[in-house]
Design an enzyme around this catalytic site. Structure first.
Site, PDB file in Angstrom:
ATOM      1  NE  ARG A   1      -3.305   2.618   2.542  1.00  0.00           N
ATOM      2  CZ  ARG A   1      -3.187   3.483   3.546  1.00  0.00           C
ATOM      3  NH1 ARG A   1      -2.547   3.138   4.653  1.00  0.00           N
ATOM      4  NH2 ARG A   1      -3.726   4.674   3.477  1.00  0.00           N
TER       5      ARG A   1
ATOM      6  CG  ASN B   1      -4.987   3.487   8.627  1.00  0.00           C
ATOM      7  OD1 ASN B   1      -5.098   2.475   7.917  1.00  0.00           O
ATOM      8  ND2 ASN B   1      -4.589   4.652   8.148  1.00  0.00           N
TER       9      ASN B   1
HETATM   10  O1  IFM Z   1       2.683   7.541  10.121  1.00  0.00           O
HETATM   11  C1  IFM Z   1       1.302   7.593  10.264  1.00  0.00           C
HETATM   12  C2  IFM Z   1       0.613   7.416   8.939  1.00  0.00           C
HETATM   13  O2  IFM Z   1       1.039   8.344   8.009  1.00  0.00           O
HETATM   14  C3  IFM Z   1      -0.880   7.563   9.107  1.00  0.00           C
HETATM   15  N1  IFM Z   1      -1.374   6.725  10.160  1.00  0.00           N
HETATM   16  C4  IFM Z   1      -0.686   6.735  11.419  1.00  0.00           C
HETATM   17  C5  IFM Z   1       0.810   6.533  11.204  1.00  0.00           C
HETATM   18  C6  IFM Z   1       1.529   6.547  12.561  1.00  0.00           C
HETATM   19  O3  IFM Z   1       1.318   7.759  13.201  1.00  0.00           O
END
Ligand code: IFM
Length: 465
Positions: A91, A306
């Site tokens: 990804r 996420n």
């Molecule tokens: O590094 C980030 C990423 O760009 C987006 N989600 C969280 C990660 C960790 O903070």
């Protein structure tokens, strides 16, 4: 050479709970601004993160994204690295200002060529390409015209989405519009600690609406143009819980839950903005024009989630500051793997989920390279437990399609600079040398074990025929 043989402590038999379906997609993730570097080369335009890095005090270590992991110049080597892990998928995101330097109008052939080589390089190595259009690095030229707070940026984004799909679409496995719109809206425009550094709740909520609207319009335009790969969005989600049973903490938790989860999920699934959050916002609620909510609610071909931690909410503090009984990562985020299972089960209960991926999960730890090795046992434990939580959700019927580790490489961790290391591959920023950490070796072994289990099952099935 399998260096895990040197570390018997890392070896263990495969827990049955860690066996995933043969078609489950294992991957690693990155984003353009965090790894590419080459910020002023080959016609790339300025992004809001290039500009934000120049603001004194904005980035903890005073660093910038000019060089980062120099991935732009090390593409083939990094693709080999991904392939060596045994994952199926990568990804990544496209830097809008690299392919369309001013955010509208002319396209940059060298920028498009870079992503063309990336996608082709993945295909040549048998890897799936999962592309995200906006991982926060809006062209500065668009910010100068109002950025995401301006409604016309929605149309610019649709043009950008169509251009990227036109050039790269055939080689993609999936496409997502935005990465973590909550972060863009709230950390960028309310808290002001991320680019573009604005501090206004009303602006942040207008930004969130334009991000959602641009997502829906882009999906509709892509499908009208014949793009038929799974397409969706990536959200940062977490279970929230009150710090105490006090009514004020419980009420605040409900609103924060609304702002983080329901504000995005409800309109995406055709339910409009949640009434309680809308009322709470009062004058800060966004301007929504007739038809906007219908445009946002395009059918999702996939959803990315996420997950890093839970959030404990207290009415007395602006952020979720509290003494935690749980172990913390180097970001001071609580390690709470069961929260991922709780979250996935709740989403499955409350929304008709499409194919769902954990598009990011991982931890920052203060890794050190010693004698050519990085013994990141904390990260291995973190990954093992979170992958186990995904397996639990899958067995309970959540349509989980894949899991991607954040991150392939140590990289630029936004306002924290380079001090926080999320990679399963260590990067020496002086030499740009990459070294597989123990966690990368562990992941590779986990995937080899999965493959062996599936091969044995296939052979058994063939033997019975
Ligand atoms: O590094 C980030 C990423 O760009 C987006 N989600 C969280 C990660 C960790 O903070």
């Amino acid at each position: 050479m399998n260096r895990l043989a040197d570390s018997p402590a890392l070896l263990s038999t495969l827990d049955p709970a860690m066996i995933f379906p043969a078609d489950f997609v294992w991957g690693v993730a990155t984003s353009a601004a965090q790894i590419e570097g080459a910020a002023r080369e080959d016609g790339r335009g300025e992004s809001i993160w290039d500009r934000f890095c120049r603001v004194p005090g904005a980035i903890a270590d005073g660093s910038d994204i000019d060089v980062a992991c120099d991935h732009y110049h090390r593409l083939e080597q990094d693709l080999d690295l991904i392939a060596s892990l045994g994952v199926k998928a990568y990804r990544f995101s496209v830097s809008w200002s690299r392919v369309q330097p001013a955010g509208s109008g002319a396209w940059n052939p060298k920028g498009l060529d870079f992503y063309g080589r990336l996608v082709e390089g993945l295909r040549a190595r048998g890897l799936q390409a999962h592309l995200t259009l906006n991982h926060w690095d809006l062209p500065q030229a668009l910010q100068d015209e109002g950025g995401w707070a301006a409604r016309h940026t929605v149309d610019r984004f649709v043009e950008y989405a169509l251009g990227v799909a036109d050039h790269l679409g055939d080689g993609l496995t999936s496409l997502t519009t935005h990465n973590e719109p909550w972060v863009v809206a709230m950390l960028g425009h309310d808290h002001g600690i991320f680019a573009p550094g604005i501090k206004s709740r009303a602006t942040a909520m207008q930004v969130s609406h334009h991000l959602l609207l641009s997502h829906g319009r882009a999906l509709r335009a892509l499908r009208s143009a014949g793009f038929d790969k799974p397409a969706g969005i990536v959200l940062n989600l977490a279970p929230l819980l009150p710090a105490t049973p006090a009514p004020a903490d419980v009420a605040k938790t409900r609103i924060e839950d609304g702002l983080l989860l329901r504000w995005y999920l409800d309109p995406l699934f055709g339910r409009g903005y949640p009434q309680d959050v809308w009322e709470h916002l009062g004058a800060d609620a966004p301007r929504v024009e007739p038809g906007d909510l219908d445009e946002i609610a395009q059918p999702l071909g996939m959803l990315g989630i996420n997950y890093y931690s839970r959030s404990v909410v207290s009415a007395g503090t602006p952020y979720d500051v509290h003494a935690s009984p749980l172990p913390l990562t180097d970001m001071d985020w609580e390690i709470y793997p069961q929260g991922l299972a709780e979250l996935l089960l709740r989403l499955h209960r409350d929304y008709p989920l499409p194919s769902t991926y954990v598009t990011e999960n991982g931890g920052a730890f203060p890794d050190r390279l010693v004698d050519g090795r990085v013994h990141d046992a904390d990260r291995i434990e973190y990954l093992r437990e979170h992958i186990g939580a995904v397996g639990m959700a899958l067995r309970q019927g959540v349509p989980m399609a894949g899991y991607m580790v954040w991150s392939l490489l140590d990289n630029f961790e936004w306002a924290s600079g380079y001090a926080k290391r999320f990679g399963i591959v260590h990067v020496d920023y002086e030499t740009q040398r990459r070294t597989l950490k123990d966690s990368a070796l562990w992941l590779r072994q986990l995937l080899q074990q999965q493959a062996a289990v599936h091969a044995a099952a296939r052979q058994g099935a063939e033997g019975k025929c």
